[in-house]
Design an enzyme around this catalytic site. Structure first.
Site, PDB file in Angstrom:
ATOM      1  N   HIS A  12     -32.331  -4.149 -17.033  1.00  0.00           N
ATOM      2  CA  HIS A  12     -32.030  -5.580 -17.116  1.00  0.00           C
ATOM      3  C   HIS A  12     -32.999  -6.341 -18.018  1.00  0.00           C
ATOM      4  O   HIS A  12     -32.618  -7.349 -18.639  1.00  0.00           O
ATOM      5  CB  HIS A  12     -32.016  -6.204 -15.715  1.00  0.00           C
ATOM      6  CG  HIS A  12     -30.826  -5.785 -14.908  1.00  0.00           C
ATOM      7  ND1 HIS A  12     -29.583  -6.327 -15.101  1.00  0.00           N
ATOM      8  CD2 HIS A  12     -30.696  -4.859 -13.922  1.00  0.00           C
ATOM      9  CE1 HIS A  12     -28.716  -5.770 -14.269  1.00  0.00           C
ATOM     10  NE2 HIS A  12     -29.373  -4.875 -13.538  1.00  0.00           N
ATOM     11  N   GLU A  41     -23.500 -13.105 -20.396  1.00  0.00           N
ATOM     12  CA  GLU A  41     -23.490 -12.704 -21.804  1.00  0.00           C
ATOM     13  C   GLU A  41     -22.537 -13.543 -22.624  1.00  0.00           C
ATOM     14  O   GLU A  41     -22.150 -13.158 -23.738  1.00  0.00           O
ATOM     15  CB  GLU A  41     -23.124 -11.218 -21.911  1.00  0.00           C
ATOM     16  CG  GLU A  41     -21.710 -10.879 -21.499  1.00  0.00           C
ATOM     17  CD  GLU A  41     -21.547 -10.563 -20.010  1.00  0.00           C
ATOM     18  OE1 GLU A  41     -20.650  -9.775 -19.681  1.00  0.00           O
ATOM     19  OE2 GLU A  41     -22.326 -11.105 -19.191  1.00  0.00           O
TER      20      GLU A  41
END
Length: 301
Positions: free
Chosen positions: A192, A222
């Site tokens: 991550h 995103e």
């Protein structure tokens, strides 16, 4: 791309800003408490400013309840030759209010609430630390902490503002919705923190390869978006495809580990049938998902 933030990712450390450590600002200012760009600081340092809806005004509030030339905020010297500020109503249709009272001309005191249309500003006299504190608050509530881009709230406000200007003056306006392809797989492969680095680096590519007047935001996860004022659909497609090709060939990395990813994009221009900015967002999102379903790493619009 030497010395570019894209090739130099670094870990972001959160910093707590304490009001006692914020420097005092010397000029008086207005801070937007309600309306567009909540928390925005408007310095009062260069003489009188005219406020209104017209583009010729020094401070423009684009809402129907604001007159074309609504009021003027001007400096003057009091009996002790100290610089003060006053607001003068310019025979506006809906009036100028200070602390909920309609005024024609009034000296502003530190902490006064000035209302122009639906926008409410707080007047802060020079030398008050509160002004700098509010500016930091503005940065926090309008900026995505990871990428430094506009956050969803600030981006939505900017799109609504540009949509209104485009509709009012018949000017072109385009919107690009962008999503990283297979972002979950990137997180699973590299972790991550690497995913965060990818988001930061993508934000840097967008910021450094678009015009100054283009507005780039991270809407969450995103998902990114770009507002392209004065750009028609055909030109917006070219811009989006240029960004797509750039992302596909960029040398992204995290802790010297290369990362490769692509983006998909949906592109729309404002249409006569669009009633509000959200209509553009819905159409752009639909095209973005179409791009993903049809193979990713492509622009549709």
């Amino acid at each position: 791309m030497a010395n570019d933030p894209v090739t130099s990712p670094h870990r972001v450390v959160g910093v707590v800003v304490r009001p006692s450590k914020v420097p005092v600002l010397e000029e008086a200012c207005l801070v937007v408490l309600y309306g567009e760009s909540i928390g925005r600081r408007i310095p009062l340092r260069d003489g009188a400013i005219t406020v209104g809806r017209a583009s010729v005004c020094d401070l423009q509030f684009e809402e129907e309840s604001v007159s074309r030339q609504h009021c003027r905020i001007e400096p003057f010297r009091d009996d002790q030759n100290v610089e003060r500020w006053r607001v003068v109503d310019l025979q506006s249709t809906n009036g100028t209010f200070v602390n909920d009272r309609a005024v024609t001309s009034l000296q502003l005191q530190h902490g006064d609430r000035l209302q122009i249309g639906r926008t409410i500003c707080k007047f802060l006299a020079s030398g008050h630390v509160e002004a700098a504190y509010y500016e930091e608050i503005y940065r926090l509530v309008t900026t995505d902490g990871l990428t430094g881009l506009a956050n969803r709230r600030a981006f939505s406000e900017a799109l609504a503002r540009e949509f209104g200007r485009s509709a009012r003056y018949g000017r072109p306006l385009s919107l690009v919705a962008i999503d990283i392809d297979h972002f979950k797989q990137l997180n699973d492969t590299h972790g991550h923190l690497a995913g965060d680095a990818a988001l930061r680096q993508l934000g840097a590519v967008l910021r450094h390869n678009l015009r100054r007047e283009d507005i780039v935001g991270r809407l969450g996860g995103e998902e990114f978006a770009v507002i392209l004022p004065e750009i028609d659909l055909a030109s917006a497609r070219l811009v989006a495809d240029k960004v797509r090709r750039l992302i596909a060939t960029c040398g992204f990395e995290y802790e010297r580990t290369p990362m490769h990813f692509t983006i998909s994009a949906g592109v729309v221009a404002r249409e006569a049938d669009d009633r509000e900015a959200d209509d553009m967002i819905r159409r752009a999102d639909a095209l973005l998902y179409q791009a993903k379903r049809s193979g990713r790493d492509r622009v549709i619009g």
